[in-house]
Structures are given as C-alpha cells and as structure tokens.
Design a protein around this motif. Structure first.
Motif, short mmCIF file in Angstrom:
data_model
loop_
_atom_site.label_atom_id
_atom_site.label_comp_id
_atom_site.label_asym_id
_atom_site.label_seq_id
_atom_site.Cartn_x
_atom_site.Cartn_y
_atom_site.Cartn_z
N THR A 223 -29.87 41.99 -12.46
CA THR A 223 -29.76 41.19 -11.24
C THR A 223 -31.09 41.11 -10.50
N PHE A 224 -31.79 42.22 -10.39
CA PHE A 224 -33.00 42.26 -9.58
C PHE A 224 -34.21 41.63 -10.26
N ILE A 225 -34.19 41.45 -11.56
CA ILE A 225 -35.34 40.82 -12.22
C ILE A 225 -35.04 39.39 -12.65
N SER A 226 -33.83 38.90 -12.35
CA SER A 226 -33.46 37.53 -12.74
C SER A 226 -33.52 36.62 -11.53
N SER A 242 -40.37 38.10 -13.75
CA SER A 242 -39.84 39.40 -14.17
C SER A 242 -40.72 40.10 -15.19
N CYS A 243 -41.89 40.52 -14.78
CA CYS A 243 -42.77 41.30 -15.63
C CYS A 243 -43.57 42.24 -14.74
N CYS A 244 -44.13 43.28 -15.33
CA CYS A 244 -44.94 44.20 -14.55
C CYS A 244 -46.17 43.47 -14.01
N GLY A 245 -46.34 43.49 -12.72
CA GLY A 245 -47.40 42.72 -12.08
C GLY A 245 -46.93 41.36 -11.61
N GLY A 246 -45.72 40.96 -12.00
CA GLY A 246 -45.18 39.68 -11.59
C GLY A 246 -44.82 39.67 -10.11
N LYS A 247 -44.91 38.50 -9.51
CA LYS A 247 -44.64 38.36 -8.09
C LYS A 247 -43.24 37.79 -7.86
N PHE A 248 -42.75 37.97 -6.66
CA PHE A 248 -41.44 37.43 -6.30
C PHE A 248 -41.44 37.01 -4.84
N GLN A 249 -40.59 36.05 -4.54
CA GLN A 249 -40.34 35.60 -3.17
C GLN A 249 -38.83 35.49 -3.00
N LEU A 250 -38.30 36.08 -1.93
CA LEU A 250 -36.87 36.12 -1.68
C LEU A 250 -36.54 35.54 -0.31
N LEU A 251 -35.28 35.18 -0.14
CA LEU A 251 -34.77 34.70 1.16
C LEU A 251 -35.61 33.55 1.68
N GLY A 257 -43.47 39.80 -2.66
CA GLY A 257 -43.91 41.08 -3.20
C GLY A 257 -44.32 40.99 -4.64
N GLN A 258 -44.46 42.16 -5.27
CA GLN A 258 -44.94 42.24 -6.64
C GLN A 258 -44.32 43.45 -7.31
N PHE A 259 -43.90 43.26 -8.57
CA PHE A 259 -43.39 44.37 -9.35
C PHE A 259 -44.56 45.22 -9.84
N THR A 260 -44.52 46.52 -9.59
CA THR A 260 -45.58 47.41 -10.04
C THR A 260 -45.18 48.21 -11.26
N GLN A 261 -43.88 48.36 -11.47
CA GLN A 261 -43.41 49.06 -12.68
C GLN A 261 -41.98 48.63 -12.97
N VAL A 263 -38.98 49.53 -15.81
CA VAL A 263 -38.46 50.28 -16.96
C VAL A 263 -37.02 49.81 -17.15
N PRO A 264 -36.73 49.03 -18.18
CA PRO A 264 -35.40 48.43 -18.34
C PRO A 264 -34.26 49.42 -18.15
N ASP A 265 -33.34 49.06 -17.27
CA ASP A 265 -32.11 49.82 -16.98
C ASP A 265 -32.37 51.20 -16.38
N LYS A 266 -33.63 51.48 -15.98
CA LYS A 266 -33.92 52.81 -15.44
C LYS A 266 -34.66 52.77 -14.11
N ARG A 267 -35.61 51.86 -13.96
CA ARG A 267 -36.45 51.95 -12.78
C ARG A 267 -37.08 50.61 -12.44
N ILE A 268 -37.15 50.34 -11.11
CA ILE A 268 -37.86 49.18 -10.59
C ILE A 268 -38.74 49.65 -9.44
N ASP A 269 -40.06 49.48 -9.57
CA ASP A 269 -40.99 49.75 -8.47
C ASP A 269 -41.54 48.41 -7.99
N MET A 270 -41.66 48.27 -6.69
CA MET A 270 -42.18 47.02 -6.15
C MET A 270 -42.90 47.26 -4.84
N LYS A 271 -43.85 46.38 -4.51
CA LYS A 271 -44.47 46.33 -3.20
C LYS A 271 -44.03 45.02 -2.55
N TRP A 272 -43.75 45.05 -1.27
CA TRP A 272 -43.23 43.84 -0.62
C TRP A 272 -43.62 43.82 0.84
#
Length: 284
Positions: A223-226, A242-251, A257-261, A263-272
């Motif tokens: 859900t969070f990477i789609s 949806s890739c490491c270093g990829g950017k996102f805009q919500l709402l 922000g940007q995905f920093t790490q 790990v499928p089904d285990k971890r999502i790190d992001m800066k926003w």
C-alpha cells in the motif's frame, strides 16, 4: 535540522495473525438508553412510553481477526413503561429482553411485556404486546446497525482486492479496455516549495511516533509504495516513485518526501516535510 522527518514502520511486527479488540460496552449502554427512552406507541387504547431502563447488564466488543471484523454483544434489559388510557387512567408495567446478542436476529428477540403486580388488567397491555414489541425490535435492531457502522471503520487497512475494487472502474472506449482511477488528477512533480513563512529560525525538537496498522506486512508494504493504493488510502491524489531514493507527494502535494530505504515486506524508511514548513528547515 538536517533531516525533517524519518519514519520507520517495523513491518516485521505485523503478521496475518494480528488481532485487536475494541470494547464498546460504554458506548452501547449510552446508545441503548438514548434509543429506548425515546420509544412511544399510540393506539385507540391510549398512549404508552418507556420511563426508565432499570436493568442493563452485558457487554459489547469488536474484534479484528486476520483482517476480518467480528461483533460480539450480549445484553439483558429490563424497562419500565407508563401508559395513559383513553379515559386518562395511568398504568405501569415492565418489559424484559433476555437475549439481545450477536447470535439472534432482530425478529428472534424474546421480549416479555407485563403489568406491574398491583395494576389491574387494561387494553394497554395488548397495545404494548403488539405495536410496542414491534417498535422495540426495530429500536434494538437500530442499535446493532449503529454498532457496526460507527465502530467498524478504521479497524482494518483495505486489502489488495478491496483497494482494486475501490480504486478502479473498467471502461471500454474504441474497443480498448482501460482502467481509470477514481481520484483527482495527480499533481506534477515539483522540486520547488510553496511560499513559506520567513523570519527567525524556529526552534525544533526530535520525537518518535509509532502507528499500528491492522493488516499483514505484505499488504501494508504494498500500500505504501503503490501510487494507486496510496491514492485510495489517503483519498487524494498522490505521486509515488517506489524505489530507494524515489520521491513521493501525498495529499495533493501537501506532503513531499523521499524513500531512503525499502526492504520488501519488512521496512520502509523515508524523509518527508509539509509544504507549509519553513524552507530553512526542509533540507533532505
């Protein structure tokens, strides 16, 4: 402030066996009092209405098991009613409901209407046993519907199938089948920020925030990477790379922000950051 918000979701703690329970006994008691004390029936015999809930024993809860909601409730009630005959004579009686539970439908409720022991017989008793019982069944059924509608929301993150059903509608145009997402157009990627407040540098602090989503790790991660699923989840337009270093805009661009790490089904790190935050405190 070198990093404006790093969020880590410990997905390994979420599994298909996640189970949560919400106690709604207090809300149920207030709801039943409010609904029942508003009941009144009229007929050629006179008018009857409830005056007091003298007994209300039981409990109610909602359970989330493996992505499904289960409603449990069991109540025993005793009510007092007052009737005014067409001749202006008052009569008092009681109503007992012994099996208001998730195992019984509205029409299966055992409702016993009686006069108080010191009261003479009256046609009002027949009115209560016919129109009265029918009205009480309706009101108790309304309580069950409210329970499910008001407390079922937000306890489960939509599953993949549910998200697809909500997010897409199949259409045919010029013989070609396409999927159109029921969301307003997504904003264009932009590296600029909206006008921000200027002036002295704001004082900042660090904090940790933990959220628990009632779903399994795979569904949450997906859900969070789609982009499609995030638009359904937030009910607004979104852009997600949806890739490491990829950017996102919500709402609608209010959060970027940007995905920093990843790990499928285990971890999502992001800066926003929020769009309205001062630019001096928005470095990534």
């Amino acid at each position: 402030m070198s990093e404006v918000g790093v969020i880590w979701y410990p997905l390994t703690l979420l599994s298909p066996l996640v189970r949560t329970e919400r106690d709604v006994s207090s809300w149920s008691s207030e709801c039943l009092h409010r609904l029942l004390l508003g009941v009144q029936v009229e007929g050629p015999e006179g008018v009857c209405h409830l005056t007091e809930v003298t007994k209300l024993e039981g409990e109610a809860s909602i359970n989330n098991r493996k992505g499904k909601l289960f409603y449990f409730y069991e109540w025993q009630l005793r009510l007092s009613w007052l009737g005014m005959s067409c001749r202006g004579v008052k009569f008092r009686g009681t109503i007992d409901v012994s099996n208001l539970s998730d195992e019984n439908d509205e029409d299966d409720l055992d409702i016993c209407v009686a006069l108080c022991k010191d009261q003479p017989n009256t046609p009002l008793l027949d009115l209560m046993k016919t129109s009265g019982i029918q009205e009480y069944r309706r009101v108790l059924g309304k309580y069950v519907r409210r329970l499910k509608s008001e407390f079922g929301q937000g306890m489960i993150l939509p599953t993949t199938n549910a998200l697809k059903q909500h997010s897409s509608v199949s259409t045919k145009k010029n013989g070609v089948k396409t999927n159109k997402t029921q969301i307003s157009p997504a904003p264009k990627w932009s590296s600029s920020t909206a006008p921000c407040p200027t002036g002295d540098r704001n004082q900042t602090c660090s904090f940790d925030l933990k959220e628990t989503f009632q779903t399994n790790a795979h569904e949450l991660y997906r859900t969070f990477i789609s982009q499609e699923f995030m638009q359904v989840f937030t009910r607004s337009s979104a852009l997600v790379d949806s890739c490491c270093g990829g950017k996102f805009q919500l709402l609608d661009g209010s959060i970027s922000g940007q995905f920093t790490q990843l790990v499928p089904d285990k971890r999502i790190d992001m800066k926003w950051r929020f769009r309205t935050w001062p630019s001096s405190e928005s470095s990534y």
